[in-house]
Design a protein around this motif. Structure first.
Motif, PDB file in Angstrom:
ATOM      1  N   LEU A 203       0.831  -1.204   0.000  1.00  0.00           N
ATOM      2  CA  LEU A 203       0.000   0.000   0.000  1.00  0.00           C
ATOM      3  C   LEU A 203       0.867   1.256   0.000  1.00  0.00           C
ATOM      4  O   LEU A 203       0.632   2.188  -0.780  1.00  0.00           O
ATOM      5  CB  LEU A 203      -0.931  -0.002   1.209  1.00  0.00           C
ATOM      6  CG  LEU A 203      -1.901   1.185   1.304  1.00  0.00           C
ATOM      7  CD1 LEU A 203      -2.826   1.228   0.095  1.00  0.00           C
ATOM      8  CD2 LEU A 203      -2.705   1.112   2.604  1.00  0.00           C
ATOM      9  N   GLY A 204       1.869   1.269   0.867  1.00  0.00           N
ATOM     10  CA  GLY A 204       2.755   2.426   0.896  1.00  0.00           C
ATOM     11  C   GLY A 204       3.475   2.618  -0.424  1.00  0.00           C
ATOM     12  O   GLY A 204       3.643   3.743  -0.896  1.00  0.00           O
ATOM     13  N   GLY A 205       3.887   1.513  -1.038  1.00  0.00           N
ATOM     14  CA  GLY A 205       4.572   1.602  -2.321  1.00  0.00           C
ATOM     15  C   GLY A 205       3.670   2.127  -3.424  1.00  0.00           C
ATOM     16  O   GLY A 205       4.084   2.967  -4.234  1.00  0.00           O
ATOM     17  N   LEU A 206       2.432   1.645  -3.463  1.00  0.00           N
ATOM     18  CA  LEU A 206       1.488   2.117  -4.471  1.00  0.00           C
ATOM     19  C   LEU A 206       1.201   3.609  -4.306  1.00  0.00           C
ATOM     20  O   LEU A 206       1.143   4.366  -5.289  1.00  0.00           O
ATOM     21  CB  LEU A 206       0.185   1.319  -4.387  1.00  0.00           C
ATOM     22  CG  LEU A 206       0.256  -0.147  -4.822  1.00  0.00           C
ATOM     23  CD1 LEU A 206      -1.015  -0.880  -4.402  1.00  0.00           C
ATOM     24  CD2 LEU A 206       0.467  -0.264  -6.325  1.00  0.00           C
ATOM     25  N   MET A 207       1.022   4.050  -3.056  1.00  0.00           N
ATOM     26  CA  MET A 207       0.759   5.462  -2.827  1.00  0.00           C
ATOM     27  C   MET A 207       1.979   6.314  -3.177  1.00  0.00           C
ATOM     28  O   MET A 207       1.839   7.425  -3.710  1.00  0.00           O
ATOM     29  CB  MET A 207       0.322   5.684  -1.378  1.00  0.00           C
ATOM     30  CG  MET A 207      -1.018   5.043  -1.040  1.00  0.00           C
ATOM     31  SD  MET A 207      -1.531   5.291   0.679  1.00  0.00           S
ATOM     32  CE  MET A 207      -1.921   7.057   0.657  1.00  0.00           C
ATOM     33  N   ALA A 208       3.175   5.806  -2.910  1.00  0.00           N
ATOM     34  CA  ALA A 208       4.393   6.537  -3.262  1.00  0.00           C
ATOM     35  C   ALA A 208       4.530   6.692  -4.773  1.00  0.00           C
ATOM     36  O   ALA A 208       5.132   7.665  -5.251  1.00  0.00           O
ATOM     37  CB  ALA A 208       5.617   5.829  -2.685  1.00  0.00           C
ATOM     38  N   GLU A 209       3.968   5.746  -5.519  1.00  0.00           N
ATOM     39  CA  GLU A 209       3.979   5.846  -6.985  1.00  0.00           C
ATOM     40  C   GLU A 209       2.958   6.848  -7.516  1.00  0.00           C
ATOM     41  O   GLU A 209       2.921   7.123  -8.717  1.00  0.00           O
ATOM     42  CB  GLU A 209       3.671   4.472  -7.604  1.00  0.00           C
ATOM     43  CG  GLU A 209       4.745   3.429  -7.378  1.00  0.00           C
ATOM     44  CD  GLU A 209       4.307   2.050  -7.856  1.00  0.00           C
ATOM     45  OE1 GLU A 209       3.198   1.952  -8.434  1.00  0.00           O
ATOM     46  OE2 GLU A 209       5.054   1.090  -7.642  1.00  0.00           O
ATOM     47  N   GLY A 210       2.117   7.369  -6.637  1.00  0.00           N
ATOM     48  CA  GLY A 210       1.110   8.336  -7.056  1.00  0.00           C
ATOM     49  C   GLY A 210      -0.280   7.770  -7.226  1.00  0.00           C
ATOM     50  O   GLY A 210      -1.190   8.483  -7.665  1.00  0.00           O
ATOM     51  N   ARG A 211      -0.461   6.482  -6.859  1.00  0.00           N
ATOM     52  CA  ARG A 211      -1.818   5.926  -6.944  1.00  0.00           C
ATOM     53  C   ARG A 211      -2.664   6.449  -5.785  1.00  0.00           C
ATOM     54  O   ARG A 211      -2.152   6.839  -4.741  1.00  0.00           O
ATOM     55  CB  ARG A 211      -1.768   4.410  -6.940  1.00  0.00           C
ATOM     56  CG  ARG A 211      -0.965   3.841  -8.108  1.00  0.00           C
ATOM     57  CD  ARG A 211      -1.379   2.434  -8.411  1.00  0.00           C
ATOM     58  NE  ARG A 211      -0.417   1.753  -9.276  1.00  0.00           N
ATOM     59  CZ  ARG A 211      -0.630   0.564  -9.809  1.00  0.00           C
ATOM     60  NH1 ARG A 211      -1.769  -0.085  -9.563  1.00  0.00           N
ATOM     61  NH2 ARG A 211       0.274   0.001 -10.581  1.00  0.00           N
ATOM     62  N   ARG A 212      -3.969   6.403  -5.984  1.00  0.00           N
ATOM     63  CA  ARG A 212      -4.907   7.018  -5.055  1.00  0.00           C
ATOM     64  C   ARG A 212      -5.800   5.958  -4.422  1.00  0.00           C
ATOM     65  O   ARG A 212      -6.367   5.113  -5.122  1.00  0.00           O
ATOM     66  CB  ARG A 212      -5.746   8.040  -5.817  1.00  0.00           C
ATOM     67  CG  ARG A 212      -6.725   8.824  -4.960  1.00  0.00           C
ATOM     68  CD  ARG A 212      -7.455   9.827  -5.831  1.00  0.00           C
ATOM     69  NE  ARG A 212      -8.185   9.158  -6.907  1.00  0.00           N
ATOM     70  CZ  ARG A 212      -8.689   9.785  -7.958  1.00  0.00           C
ATOM     71  NH1 ARG A 212      -8.515  11.073  -8.102  1.00  0.00           N
ATOM     72  NH2 ARG A 212      -9.359   9.109  -8.871  1.00  0.00           N
ATOM     73  N   VAL A 213      -5.947   6.028  -3.101  1.00  0.00           N
ATOM     74  CA  VAL A 213      -6.886   5.157  -2.392  1.00  0.00           C
ATOM     75  C   VAL A 213      -8.267   5.794  -2.481  1.00  0.00           C
ATOM     76  O   VAL A 213      -8.477   6.922  -2.038  1.00  0.00           O
ATOM     77  CB  VAL A 213      -6.475   4.964  -0.934  1.00  0.00           C
ATOM     78  CG1 VAL A 213      -7.466   4.039  -0.219  1.00  0.00           C
ATOM     79  CG2 VAL A 213      -5.063   4.392  -0.834  1.00  0.00           C
ATOM     80  N   THR A 214      -9.220   5.067  -3.071  1.00  0.00           N
ATOM     81  CA  THR A 214     -10.548   5.632  -3.337  1.00  0.00           C
ATOM     82  C   THR A 214     -11.665   5.011  -2.501  1.00  0.00           C
ATOM     83  O   THR A 214     -12.822   5.421  -2.622  1.00  0.00           O
ATOM     84  CB  THR A 214     -10.904   5.488  -4.822  1.00  0.00           C
ATOM     85  OG1 THR A 214     -10.871   4.091  -5.184  1.00  0.00           O
ATOM     86  CG2 THR A 214      -9.924   6.254  -5.698  1.00  0.00           C
ATOM     87  N   GLY A 215     -11.338   4.027  -1.666  1.00  0.00           N
ATOM     88  CA  GLY A 215     -12.381   3.443  -0.839  1.00  0.00           C
ATOM     89  C   GLY A 215     -11.878   2.234  -0.084  1.00  0.00           C
ATOM     90  O   GLY A 215     -10.701   1.857  -0.160  1.00  0.00           O
ATOM     91  N   PHE A 216     -12.800   1.630   0.669  1.00  0.00           N
ATOM     92  CA  PHE A 216     -12.511   0.410   1.424  1.00  0.00           C
ATOM     93  C   PHE A 216     -13.682  -0.524   1.182  1.00  0.00           C
ATOM     94  O   PHE A 216     -14.828  -0.216   1.516  1.00  0.00           O
ATOM     95  CB  PHE A 216     -12.347   0.718   2.909  1.00  0.00           C
ATOM     96  CG  PHE A 216     -11.691  -0.395   3.684  1.00  0.00           C
ATOM     97  CD1 PHE A 216     -10.330  -0.632   3.548  1.00  0.00           C
ATOM     98  CD2 PHE A 216     -12.422  -1.200   4.534  1.00  0.00           C
ATOM     99  CE1 PHE A 216      -9.701  -1.656   4.258  1.00  0.00           C
ATOM    100  CE2 PHE A 216     -11.822  -2.217   5.251  1.00  0.00           C
ATOM    101  CZ  PHE A 216     -10.450  -2.448   5.111  1.00  0.00           C
TER     102      PHE A 216
END
Length: 254
Positions: free
Chosen positions: A230-243
């Protein structure tokens, strides 16, 4: 339903501190907030509120004004399972909007499923930043020496989906049928998958707090797996849009 109001008296701050201590059982010299700091914050125009059922204090929340027209909600604690957390957050939202603040921010442990579901699915907040070991290693009874990875949640108070949720209207996370699992829960352990899709799902354990006591090795494995994926994906600029499904973070390419 609990009644939420701002607090101003030393005796009230002492009750909030006692409630927090009863929830977390802090180590010596290790509280997240002191009674003296609550006095200062309330006097300086910060947010100190309590939730009451009759005369009984059942929840408390402390926050301070932050850069960019925001309230940062530093610590909130409640009696579990009675909707008190939602009442506190809705009171925070009203308080912030009355002061023309557009956002409320806070940090939370990304591994705690119920908190992720509450923050993203019930409130409509969105994680903005993954913060590894943000507060260092924590020794209270809940964290039990775990590293304090946190997600910085941003609650955009006038966003349409946030306003709908505040009116108690359901807003479901949208998961496309071609979403792939980037981190799965297989037999209680983390199992990395593929991040190569426009939308990926990142699992968190069913009960990280129980794992810290019963199986610290697996708890640590989850901590590092979620940090990496999760941290890696967010560092790449991806966005968490829900749960989704009370189990998975939904992460999308921008």
């Amino acid at each position: 339903m609990a009644v939420v109001r701002e607090l101003h008296e030393i005796a009230e701050f002492e009750r909030v501190y006692a409630l927090f201590e009863d929830i977390w059982h802090f180590g010596p010299g290790d509280p997240p907030i002191t009674m003296e700091m609550m006095v200062a914050l309330a006097h300086a125009g910060g947010y100190v509120a309590g939730a009451f059922e009759g005369d009984r204090l059942v929840g408390g929340s402390v926050g301070f004004l932050a850069a960019g027209g925001a309230l940062h909600s530093h610590v909130t604690g409640t009696a579990a399972g009675r909707g008190i957390g939602l009442e506190l957050k809705l009171h925070q939202r009203r308080w912030a909007l009355e002061r023309e603040l557009g956002r409320i921010t806070w940090t939370y442990d990304p591994l705690v499923r119920r908190n992720a579901h509450f923050n993203l699915a019930k409130l409509g907040a969105r994680p903005q930043e993954y913060l590894p070991c943000f507060y260092g290693v924590m020794g209270d009874a809940i964290n039990q020496g775990d590293e304090s990875d946190r997600l910085l949640a941003v609650w955009s108070l006038t966003a349409p989906h946030v306003a709908a949720l505040a009116r108690r209207e359901p807003v479901a996370a949208q998961v496309p049928p071609d979403a792939v699992i980037a981190l799965a829960d297989e037999g209680g352990r983390p199992a990395p998958g593929s991040p190569d899709a426009d939308t990926v799902l990142v699992a968190v354990p069913e009960d990280i707090e129980g794992l810290r006591g019963s199986d610290p090795g697996t708890a640590k494995a989850w901590r590092h797996a979620v940090r990496d994926v999760l941290g890696g994906l967010m560092a790449e600029g991806r966005r968490v849009t829900g749960f989704s499904g009370k189990s998975f973070y939904v992460v999308e390419k921008v």
